[in-house]
Design an enzyme around this catalytic site. Structure first.
Site, PDB file in Angstrom:
ATOM      1  N   GLY A 257       7.412   8.274  -0.747  1.00  0.00           N
ATOM      2  CA  GLY A 257       7.028   7.233  -1.237  1.00  0.00           C
ATOM      3  C   GLY A 257       5.922   6.141  -0.825  1.00  0.00           C
ATOM      4  O   GLY A 257       5.189   5.957  -1.571  1.00  0.00           O
ATOM      5  N   ASN A 261       3.648   2.366   8.664  1.00  0.00           N
ATOM      6  CA  ASN A 261       2.784   2.241   9.574  1.00  0.00           C
ATOM      7  C   ASN A 261       2.385   0.650  10.246  1.00  0.00           C
ATOM      8  O   ASN A 261       2.134  -0.134   9.237  1.00  0.00           O
ATOM      9  CB  ASN A 261       1.688   3.132   9.589  1.00  0.00           C
ATOM     10  CG  ASN A 261       1.956   4.540   9.261  1.00  0.00           C
ATOM     11  OD1 ASN A 261       2.695   5.022   9.491  1.00  0.00           O
ATOM     12  ND2 ASN A 261       1.536   4.339   7.727  1.00  0.00           N
ATOM     13  N   GLU A 294       8.678  -1.667   2.758  1.00  0.00           N
ATOM     14  CA  GLU A 294       7.952  -1.364   3.765  1.00  0.00           C
ATOM     15  C   GLU A 294       7.321  -2.563   4.429  1.00  0.00           C
ATOM     16  O   GLU A 294       7.206  -2.662   5.942  1.00  0.00           O
ATOM     17  CB  GLU A 294       6.681  -0.487   3.142  1.00  0.00           C
ATOM     18  CG  GLU A 294       6.911   0.627   2.301  1.00  0.00           C
ATOM     19  CD  GLU A 294       7.977   1.559   2.929  1.00  0.00           C
ATOM     20  OE1 GLU A 294       8.198   1.502   4.358  1.00  0.00           O
ATOM     21  OE2 GLU A 294       8.767   2.345   2.362  1.00  0.00           O
TER      22      GLU A 294
END
Length: 716
Positions: A257, A261, A294
């Site tokens: 998804g 990083n 994220e």
């Protein structure tokens, strides 16, 4: 014949790295089928011995130590990597360099560096970096990275801050040590949707969302969600972003998804690109939540990472809990909690009940990619939530401050995490830590005795046997419990009942009347609760419970019991439609919550309930029961539905905010009921024709299809 099954990796076999890496210098010369990667590592011996580097499908061109090339016949290369014998390895820090050739275009696994539709992209979690270069590819090796990318792609991105470059080469530097799984590179024909963010300390951060040309107009909401996530993390956790630049890249071909990083998040474009014409309110909500998730990994996963992959829940469980908190603050907290529990029960409870049951921190694996489970993510988040419930918001925040201060820049374990809370509270949390070690969903059985003015609650916890685990120890189970008086008020203050033994009795004193119990409010513990609760009690809770989760739960259980009866015996009398009408008509309640209450259990949920009762499910009977109950609800609310439908109309252009989305949700629920009545289908057809957004179009079309009235809704 040798078995092709990979060896089992066990937590008990963990050994610290034999060699640490201080710095990583990567130089890429991009080519679709023959990319060259020159890697320079500053290596520091720790335990010493052979120097082992992971590597898959790499063509080794050369290798050297301190500038001296090593003959190929002195290196041991196999399908999984490269070994440098100990007699060739210096005992002092040294420089290791390799040059390899890789084939991004032929990399159809989408792990490591691959090409898709002319764009270079990476995916390195969990073990993709070893497909880029030879490296000790494990999360407990953290180093600073400098990257140079040469190629004809107009945009070339990597982690950290841009540091310049010349000609067709660009360079990047990430000053924060990170494991190799957080490395990222993207190169291709991209354009940036750009904004900026001022941190709490006054630093300006450039924000960029990189997309293919033509998609810039679909980035507005993702950027807004990112900025709100950054501000929320500062306010709620004191975490400020730490680079000059934060980038997101939207990729059509991405096998996850999204990926966190460092400084360069890579997303499946579905979770970035939205517009009213192509996305529903649910799509906007997913974009918001995944962007936040994220971004939050910047601290819970990147700055502090996992010592090994057995600790995956350390970063994922905590970050899921954080994104749940963010979404609860941004939208309806009650609806968010109900949605999270629904997913937990549908995915993780089933995982716990089957042959693949495993602890939140598993003890072994054969294939690391099979570690990304509902147990690690969703149940891992529930464990964090229980700590929050047990300690309270202030103590929890203090423990997290200590966690960030103590472990910044480290690769940690669950034991490190628990120790932070023990040091903050001065308590032994060894029993609580069993949630990480024991698989299966606990079942809590409650019986009540009321006499005089005292209520005695007898509670028992049962832990099911799971593969490889029997004779389990009792766990710490925090149950928020309310006591409702006959008039619907709170007969006594809410109690946090903490079950720590196999069987316990709790005494609630000074009650005038026997209360109706509201146990496990907010789903404070991920357990299966069994109690003797009558239909009348459930109707009462649906009408009066101050806890929205248990109010919804009472309605859901009422509907589930009624639907299972109807699927077996046909029509059944019930107070359920009247109770639902009272809730839906209560304008003091959030529209999104009322819409959720109106949603009947799915046919799958009814089938599962029948199966649990030892009855073979009949799909036709279940379908008929749901339609009949839905029509009964419509008939109960006949007089009020048109006004409710009109009242929930949102004036003006489409906006995806929580208030507008909640109104559209309740309007859609009212429309579904209206369409059960004559001439309700006309209203749905009119909404479909007039809708300026996909949410209302889909709501109308779904309703018409469900009622067999869609034949003339969509022009041929």
């Amino acid at each position: 014949m040798k078995s092709s099954t990979p060896p089992t990796v066990k937590l008990t076999d963990y050994q610290p790295p034999a060699y640490d890496i201080d710095t990583v210098d990567l130089r890429f010369t991009l080519h679709p089928t023959a990319t060259r990667v020159v890697t320079t590592l500053r290596v520091v011996p720790a335990r010493g011995g052979d120097f082992r580097l992971n590597g898959r499908k790499l063509k080794l061109v050369r290798a050297s130590i301190d500038g001296t090339n090593l003959p190929a016949d002195q290196l041991i290369q196999d399908a999984e990597g490269l070994t440098v014998p100990s007699d060739l390895v210096p005992s002092a820090p040294f420089t290791w360099e390799t040059e390899v050739e890789i084939d991004p275009q032929g990399n159809t696994a989408l792990e490591g560096l691959y090409m898709s539709n002319g764009m270079y992209c990476t995916q390195c979690e969990a073990e993709g970096f070893r497909k880029i270069t030879f490296f000790p590819d494990r999360p407990d090796i953290m180093a600073t990275f400098t990257v140079a990318i040469t190629g004809d792609a107009p945009v070339k991105l990597s982690n950290g801050n841009p540091t310049g470059g010349a000609g067709d080469t660009v360079t990047w530097h990430d000053p924060w040590p990170k494991p190799s799984y957080l490395f990222a590179l993207v190169a291709g024909d991209l354009v940036a949707y750009e904004d900026s963010f001022e941190t709490g300390s006054g630093r300006d951060v450039t924000l960029q969302i990189w997309v293919r040309p033509g998609d810039e107009g679909k980035c507005t909401y993702a950027m807004d969600a990112l900025k709100r996530s950054m501000r929320w993390d500062e306010d709620a956790y004191g975490r400020e972003y730490d680079l000059d630049l934060f980038m997101i890249v939207a990729v059509d071909d991405f096998n996850m998804g999204a990926m966190e990083n460092k400084g360069l998040n890579i997303f499946n474009s579905k979770y970035v690109l939205v517009s009213p014409e192509t996305a529903t309110d649910r799509d906007y909500e997913l974009v918001e939540g995944i962007i936040a998730h994220e971004y939050f990994h910047n601290w819970t996963g990147n700055r502090i990472t996992c010592r090994d992959w057995f600790q995956l829940c350390l970063k994922e469980g905590l970050t899921v809990f954080r994104d749940q908190q963010f979404s609860a603050d941004a939208r309806s907290a009650a609806v968010k909690r109900i949605d999270d529990v629904g997913q937990l029960r549908a995915r993780q409870f089933r995982e716990d009940a089957g042959p693949l049951a495993h602890p939140v921190r598993p003890q072994e694996y054969i294939e690391i990619n099979n570690f990304y489970t509902a147990t690690v993510y969703e149940k891992g988040a529930e464990v964090i939530g229980m700590l929050h419930t047990l300690l309270g918001s202030d103590t929890y925040r203090g423990a997290l401050d200590l966690y960030f201060d103590r472990h910044d820049g480290q690769a940690c374990t669950i034991e490190d995490w628990i120790k932070v809370f023990e040091d903050t509270t001065g308590s032994d949390l060894g029993q609580f830590a069993l949630w990480y070690h024991q698989a299966g969903t606990p079942r809590v059985t409650v019986t009540a005795e009321f006499g005089g003015d005292n209520l005695r609650l007898h509670m028992r916890q049962d832990l099911p046997d799971t593969p490889g685990q029997t004779d389990k120890k009792p766990q710490v189970i925090p149950l928020r419990t309310g006591f409702l008086a006959p008039d619907g008020s709170e007969a006594a203050p809410e109690e946090l009942l903490i079950l720590t033994e196999e069987s316990q009795t709790f005494v609630i004193e000074a009650l005038d009347d026997e209360p109706v119990l509201s146990i496990n409010r907010g789903f404070s513990a991920p357990v299966i609760l069994t109690q003797d609760q009558s239909a009348a009690d459930r109707v009462f809770l649906l009408a009066h419970d101050s806890d929205p989760f248990n109010r919804w739960e009472a309605g859901r259980n009422l509907a589930l019991d009624l639907l299972t009866q109807m699927a077996q015996c046909g029509a059944a009398g019930s107070d359920f439609p009247g109770a639902m009408a009272r809730v839906v008509g209560d304008d003091t309640l959030d529209p999104a919550f009322r819409a959720l209450v109106l949603a009947l259990p799915s046919e799958d949920a009814v089938a599962q309930a029948l199966h649990d009762r030892g009855v073979a499910p009949d799909p036709t009977a279940i379908h008929g029961a749901r339609r009949a109950l839905h029509k009964a609800l419509a008939e109960e609310m006949t007089a009020d539905l048109p006004a409710l439908y009109r009242a929930m109309a949102v004036a003006g252009p489409y906006t995806p905010d929580a208030t507008a989305a909640g109104k559209r949700a309740l309007r859609g629920a009212a429309l579904a009921l209206l369409t059960r009545l004559e001439p309700g289908a006309d209203t749905a057809r009119a909404q479909f024709a007039a809708a300026d957004n996909m949410t209302e179009q889909m709501s109308a079309l779904t309703t018409l299809i469900a009622n067999g009235a869609a034949e003339d809704a969509v022009p041929a």
